[in-house]
Design an enzyme around this catalytic site. Structure first.
Site, PDB file in Angstrom:
ATOM      1  N   ASP A 126      18.240  67.130  65.873  1.00 30.79           N
ATOM      2  CA  ASP A 126      18.106  68.399  66.583  1.00 30.79           C
ATOM      3  C   ASP A 126      16.648  68.851  66.689  1.00 30.79           C
ATOM      4  OD1 ASP A 126      20.921  68.449  66.749  1.00 30.79           O
ATOM      5  OD2 ASP A 126      21.068  69.465  64.810  1.00 30.79           O
ATOM      6  N   GLU A 151      27.803  71.258  77.163  1.00 29.35           N
ATOM      7  CA  GLU A 151      28.454  71.094  75.872  1.00 29.35           C
ATOM      8  C   GLU A 151      27.805  71.987  74.815  1.00 29.35           C
ATOM      9  OE1 GLU A 151      31.108  69.305  75.272  1.00 29.35           O
ATOM     10  OE2 GLU A 151      31.212  69.465  73.094  1.00 29.35           O
TER      11      GLU A 151
HETATM   12  O1  FUB Z   1      23.324  68.884  64.078  1.00 30.01           O
HETATM   13  C1  FUB Z   1      24.541  69.592  64.105  1.00 30.01           C
HETATM   14  C2  FUB Z   1      24.974  69.769  65.542  1.00 30.01           C
HETATM   15  O2  FUB Z   1      25.050  68.527  66.180  1.00 30.01           O
HETATM   16  C3  FUB Z   1      24.012  70.557  66.377  1.00 30.01           C
HETATM   17  O3  FUB Z   1      24.092  71.944  66.165  1.00 30.01           O
HETATM   18  C4  FUB Z   1      24.425  70.121  67.715  1.00 30.01           C
HETATM   19  O4  FUB Z   1      23.489  70.428  68.729  1.00 30.01           O
HETATM   20  C5  FUB Z   1      24.612  68.636  67.520  1.00 30.01           C
HETATM   21  O5  FUB Z   1      23.388  67.948  67.646  1.00 30.01           O
END
Ligand code: FUB
Length: 472
Positions: free
Chosen positions: A55, A229
């Site tokens: 992220d 998404e």
């Molecule tokens: O890393 C946890 C979750 O997975 C994030 O909040 C989303 O964007 C996805 O990458």
């Protein structure tokens, strides 16, 4: 993301990864469609090798790019994330590890899920927004932390959530007129206008209409008719507003929409990065730095990597003449270096283009050091400008065991040896001393490898290093 069938993740222990590096590079190249062959000396993507990162949220400040990431735990089989990490670079290839200035424990009201956030600067302060689970409600909420430096320490700005509606992935954009917007959401997409203090807002959260014209058409899921998404990333360029996001599930790809204003109406513009890379999520972050544009994302390219053991990577790109974003593919080379690294000033040992086998840790002086060094581990530092030549090398080292040797090599871990510095036992892993050794043959601009050798077990720690130029 909607979590698909869980699968166990191989590897993930420090020792496992350390053993895996050299051979494991081949594995990494096997899961990422590669632009070049498996040449370790050229592999600089993913950005970080000693922990899993996810992220990405880049921030350009004062001549450096700061990279805020999540942290997937080794061997994770879910989004088991407890803290966030900060990295920075002046050249897009050598990245300094600033450790973890923020974790779940910073938020007394949070119980789990240190997921995807973003930090922004305003008025000389740094505000870091992130989704976490609210212990009291059991729902995901958006918290905000604040610091006086891009590397922290960060503290909980409010002592409670900034906003909470069970949705995730905040991104913040400050428009030219000073109005700041917080966007977030999965499965919906929301925004709220932040006040100038960046820790409160005016009006209520507004739901952005998820139309197929705005966010593309998803097939096969009547509950989610558009491609949106999660993971929004909003910015403005040449008067046009961009909303880049993780699309479809699962596996995700990265798509984007544009609008004439910060609240829309949005028009779907297509794919930024196709589904690639061994992770069923992906997550965008875009900045301009020193005259170029960069796209940050994550994948499962490291040994032991996968959907819950991700790694952040970066590619340089150029906008098309009409402002559209080209399709960007994952590579194992990453972005080209911007400039060179100066070996004649103190360089932190945790400034790394590629590390094999090493870990980092907080050092006694308040900074960080590189530790857990075994025989054969190494650190690559890319594009080191030796110029007319170096005469000696000095390093700050500590060893609670028998010590070892820092070999200085050029071009590859087994490349030309230009110096060898013995490291004695210092009687403790945080008992520091300086060692200096002569250097010969280090001229021009070179990829420097600090290769660590010695007996069995952990050898020594290294805090910083510096070369001395040859007298001209
Ligand atoms: O890393 C946890 C979750 O997975 C994030 O909040 C989303 O964007 C996805 O990458």
């Amino acid at each position: 993301m909607t979590i698909p069938l869980r699968r166990s993740s191989a590897g993930g222990t420090r020792l496992g990864r350390a053993l895996a590096w050299t051979l494991g590079l081949l594995l990494a190249f096997a899961v990422v469609p590669a632009a070049v062959g498996p040449t370790p000396a050229r592999a600089d993507n993913p950005i970080v090798q000693h922990v899993y990162t996810a992220d990405p949220a880049p921030l350009v400040h004062d001549g450096r790019v700061y990279l805020y990431t999540g942290h997937d735990e080794d061997g994770s089989t879910y989004f088991t994330m407890k803290d966030w990490r900060v990295w920075s670079s002046a050249d897009m290839v050598n990245w300094t590890d600033h450790g973890s200035p923020l974790g779940l424990a910073t938020f007394g009201w949070a119980s789990a899920d240190a997921w995807a956030g973003q930090a922004v600067e305003r008025g000389g302060r740094f505000y870091w927004y992130m989704p976490v689970k609210n212990r009291a409600t059991g729902r995901m909420a958006i918290g905000v932390a604040v610091a006086d430096s891009p590397t922290g320490p960060f503290r909980d700005a409010l002592g409670h959530p900034l906003v909470e509606n069970g949705e995730i992935d905040p991104t913040v954009f400050i428009d030219d007129d000073g109005q700041a917007y917080l966007y977030w959401g999965n499965p919906n997409l929301w925004y709220v206008k932040l006040n100038a203090d960046m820790t409160s807002y005016s009006g209520g959260p507004t739901r952005i209409p998820l139309t197929t014209a705005g966010f593309g058409t998803r097939t096969g899921d009547p509950n989610r008719p558009t491609l949106y998404e999660e993971g929004p990333w909003v910015y403005k360029r040449n008067g046009l507003y961009y909303l880049v996001f993780a699309a479809k599930c699962c596996s995700e790809f990265i798509a984007y929409s544009t609008a004439p204003g910060p609240t829309g109406p949005w028009t779907y513009r297509g794919t930024v990065m196709p589904t690639q890379g061994g992770s069923f999520t992906n997550h965008p972050g875009i900045v301009d730095f020193k005259g170029n544009s960069y796209f940050f994302y994550h994948n499962g390219a490291l040994p032991g990597g996968g959907g819950f053991t991700r790694s952040v990577a970066v590619e340089r790109f150029s906008y098309n003449a009409d402002g559209t974003i080209p399709t960007i593919g994952m590579t194992n080379t990453g972005a080209p270096q911007v400039g060179t690294l100066d070996p004649y000033v103190r360089q932190e040992a945790e400034t790394i283009a590629w590390g094999s086998g090493i870990e980092t840790e907080p050092a006694g002086d308040g900074g960080r050091d590189v530790g857990w060094i075994d025989n054969g581990d190494y650190i690559k530092v890319k594009g080191v400008a030796f110029g007319a030549g170096a005469s000696s090398f000095t390093a700050r080292v500590a060893s609670g065991s028998g010590g070892g040797t820092v070999e200085l090599r050029l071009g590859s871990p087994n490349g030309t040896l230009v110096g060898r510095c013995g490291v004695p036992s210092t009687g403790g892993w945080q008992t520091w001393t300086s060692v200096t050794c002569p250097v010969g043959g280090a001229t021009g601009t070179q990829d420097l490898y600090l290769r660590f050798t010695g007996g069995s077990g952990y050898l020594f720690n290294i805090d910083w290093w510096r070369f001395t130029p040859a007298a001209s």
